[in-house]
Scaffold this motif. Structure first.
Motif, PDB file in Angstrom:
ATOM      1  N   CYS A  38       0.636  -1.083  -0.029  1.00 28.80           N
ATOM      2  CA  CYS A  38      -0.173   0.134   0.263  1.00 28.80           C
ATOM      3  C   CYS A  38       0.972   1.185   0.238  1.00 28.80           C
ATOM      4  O   CYS A  38       0.865   2.230  -0.513  1.00 28.80           O
ATOM      5  CB  CYS A  38      -1.123   0.219   1.164  1.00 28.80           C
ATOM      6  N   LYS A  39       2.145   1.634   0.794  1.00 26.92           N
ATOM      7  CA  LYS A  39       2.814   2.078   1.213  1.00 26.92           C
ATOM      8  C   LYS A  39       3.665   2.338   0.019  1.00 26.92           C
ATOM      9  O   LYS A  39       3.743   3.453  -1.108  1.00 26.92           O
ATOM     10  CB  LYS A  39       4.067   2.225   1.851  1.00 26.92           C
ATOM     11  N   ASN A  40       3.684   1.156  -1.202  1.00 24.39           N
ATOM     12  CA  ASN A  40       4.399   1.558  -1.973  1.00 24.39           C
ATOM     13  C   ASN A  40       3.600   1.759  -3.790  1.00 24.39           C
ATOM     14  O   ASN A  40       4.274   3.239  -4.202  1.00 24.39           O
ATOM     15  CB  ASN A  40       4.723   0.586  -2.910  1.00 24.39           C
ATOM     16  N   GLY A  41       2.224   1.203  -3.131  1.00 21.91           N
ATOM     17  CA  GLY A  41       1.461   2.257  -4.212  1.00 21.91           C
ATOM     18  C   GLY A  41       0.818   3.859  -4.031  1.00 21.91           C
ATOM     19  O   GLY A  41       1.194   4.729  -5.314  1.00 21.91           O
ATOM     20  N   ILE A  42       1.561   4.315  -2.763  1.00 24.87           N
ATOM     21  CA  ILE A  42       1.139   5.548  -2.652  1.00 24.87           C
ATOM     22  C   ILE A  42       2.567   6.623  -3.119  1.00 24.87           C
ATOM     23  O   ILE A  42       2.559   7.610  -4.336  1.00 24.87           O
ATOM     24  CB  ILE A  42       1.240   5.828  -0.971  1.00 24.87           C
ATOM     25  N   GLU A  43       3.772   5.812  -3.007  1.00 22.25           N
ATOM     26  CA  GLU A  43       4.806   6.207  -3.707  1.00 22.25           C
ATOM     27  C   GLU A  43       4.537   6.507  -5.020  1.00 22.25           C
ATOM     28  O   GLU A  43       5.191   7.531  -5.639  1.00 22.25           O
ATOM     29  CB  GLU A  43       6.358   5.486  -3.630  1.00 22.25           C
ATOM     30  N   SER A  44       4.112   5.865  -5.541  1.00 17.72           N
ATOM     31  CA  SER A  44       4.031   5.706  -7.207  1.00 17.72           C
ATOM     32  C   SER A  44       3.398   6.578  -7.890  1.00 17.72           C
ATOM     33  O   SER A  44       3.462   6.952  -8.593  1.00 17.72           O
ATOM     34  CB  SER A  44       2.898   4.399  -7.493  1.00 17.72           C
ATOM     35  N   VAL A  45       1.926   7.058  -6.629  1.00  7.91           N
ATOM     36  CA  VAL A  45       0.730   8.121  -6.482  1.00  7.91           C
ATOM     37  C   VAL A  45       1.942   9.401  -6.778  1.00  7.91           C
ATOM     38  O   VAL A  45       1.745  10.349  -8.017  1.00  7.91           O
ATOM     39  CB  VAL A  45      -0.502   8.003  -6.055  1.00  7.91           C
ATOM     40  N   MET A  46       2.616   9.425  -5.579  1.00  4.84           N
ATOM     41  CA  MET A  46       3.257  10.821  -5.522  1.00  4.84           C
ATOM     42  C   MET A  46       4.095  11.024  -6.584  1.00  4.84           C
ATOM     43  O   MET A  46       4.651  12.201  -7.031  1.00  4.84           O
ATOM     44  CB  MET A  46       4.008  10.923  -4.012  1.00  4.84           C
ATOM     45  N   LYS A  47       5.252   9.853  -7.200  1.00  3.38           N
ATOM     46  CA  LYS A  47       5.393   9.900  -8.212  1.00  3.38           C
ATOM     47  C   LYS A  47       5.113  10.578 -10.009  1.00  3.38           C
ATOM     48  O   LYS A  47       5.815  11.377 -10.758  1.00  3.38           O
ATOM     49  CB  LYS A  47       6.718   9.249  -8.331  1.00  3.38           C
ATOM     50  N   ASN A  48       4.801   9.523  -9.783  1.00  6.49           N
ATOM     51  CA  ASN A  48       3.015  10.139 -11.262  1.00  6.49           C
ATOM     52  C   ASN A  48       2.609  10.912 -11.234  1.00  6.49           C
ATOM     53  O   ASN A  48       1.961  11.569 -12.878  1.00  6.49           O
ATOM     54  CB  ASN A  48       2.591   8.472 -11.334  1.00  6.49           C
ATOM     55  N   ALA A  49       1.904  11.692 -10.080  1.00  8.67           N
ATOM     56  CA  ALA A  49       0.778  12.359 -10.171  1.00  8.67           C
ATOM     57  C   ALA A  49       1.546  14.203 -10.853  1.00  8.67           C
ATOM     58  O   ALA A  49      -0.234  14.472 -11.264  1.00  8.67           O
ATOM     59  CB  ALA A  49       0.176  12.608  -8.780  1.00  8.67           C
ATOM     60  N   ALA A  50       2.390  14.541 -10.496  1.00 10.80           N
ATOM     61  CA  ALA A  50       2.810  15.205 -11.344  1.00 10.80           C
ATOM     62  C   ALA A  50       2.810  15.270 -13.149  1.00 10.80           C
ATOM     63  O   ALA A  50       2.702  16.439 -13.220  1.00 10.80           O
ATOM     64  CB  ALA A  50       4.570  16.192 -10.874  1.00 10.80           C
ATOM     65  N   ASP A  51       2.537  14.742 -13.632  1.00 14.31           N
ATOM     66  CA  ASP A  51       2.597  14.578 -14.959  1.00 14.31           C
ATOM     67  C   ASP A  51       1.172  14.106 -15.292  1.00 14.31           C
ATOM     68  O   ASP A  51       0.507  12.902 -15.705  1.00 14.31           O
ATOM     69  CB  ASP A  51       3.601  13.231 -15.193  1.00 14.31           C
ATOM     70  N   GLU A  52       0.810  14.944 -16.425  1.00 19.18           N
ATOM     71  CA  GLU A  52      -0.355  14.869 -16.651  1.00 19.18           C
ATOM     72  C   GLU A  52      -0.970  13.887 -17.325  1.00 19.18           C
ATOM     73  O   GLU A  52      -1.527  13.121 -17.372  1.00 19.18           O
ATOM     74  CB  GLU A  52      -1.299  16.040 -17.720  1.00 19.18           C
ATOM     75  N   LYS A  53       0.312  13.189 -18.776  1.00 12.08           N
ATOM     76  CA  LYS A  53       0.432  12.106 -19.387  1.00 12.08           C
ATOM     77  C   LYS A  53       0.279  10.808 -18.442  1.00 12.08           C
ATOM     78  O   LYS A  53      -0.690   9.888 -19.304  1.00 12.08           O
ATOM     79  CB  LYS A  53       1.214  11.752 -20.028  1.00 12.08           C
ATOM     80  N   HIS A  54      -0.165  10.436 -17.231  1.00 13.36           N
ATOM     81  CA  HIS A  54      -0.321   9.844 -16.365  1.00 13.36           C
ATOM     82  C   HIS A  54      -1.764   9.136 -16.307  1.00 13.36           C
ATOM     83  O   HIS A  54      -2.569   8.263 -15.641  1.00 13.36           O
ATOM     84  CB  HIS A  54       1.006   9.039 -15.355  1.00 13.36           C
ATOM     85  N   PHE A  55      -3.141  10.753 -15.959  1.00 12.85           N
ATOM     86  CA  PHE A  55      -4.185   9.708 -15.896  1.00 12.85           C
ATOM     87  C   PHE A  55      -5.250  10.068 -17.825  1.00 12.85           C
ATOM     88  O   PHE A  55      -4.606  10.310 -18.714  1.00 12.85           O
ATOM     89  CB  PHE A  55      -4.855  11.724 -15.573  1.00 12.85           C
TER      90      PHE A  55
END
Length: 111
Positions: A38-55
């Protein structure tokens, strides 16, 4: 500032929700079998959320717009609520992009 809140589901799985500054849920995770995953998932969100191409913008069967956030490998790491309009959905994406990278993590899974 936004925050990630980790909770335990009735089935024992861990899940996180990203909450905006106003306390509203703006992104929910899948269920994870371990707290570490679950914490790894949070880290992935923190990393990927800054780039609109991931949405990825999607539409529910009833026509309601929503979005998912994907990791670099294409796996979905979070999903939004259903929105009443495309504009509201875009505002949700902007909120995740703003709140996720610096959000604090609150673990309520042991409560």
């Amino acid at each position: 500032m936004g925050k990630f809140v980790i909770k335990r589901r009735k089935n024992g799985e861990y899940q996180f929700n990203l909450k905006a500054t106003n306390g509203q849920d703006i992104l929910a995770s899948e269920g994870y079998t371990t707290l570490a995953a679950c914490k790894n998932g949070i880290e992935s969100v923190m990393k990927n959320a800054a780039d609109e191409k991931h949405f990825e913008r999607r539409e529910a069967k009833d026509g309601s717009p929503y979005f998912v956030l994907k990791a670099g490998n294409g796996q979905v790491i979070g999903q939004s609520e259903m929105y009443s309009s495309a504009t509201a959905c875009e505002n949700g994406i902007a909120s995740v992009m703003k709140n996720a990278p610096e959000a604090e993590i609150i673990d309520e899974s042991a409560e």
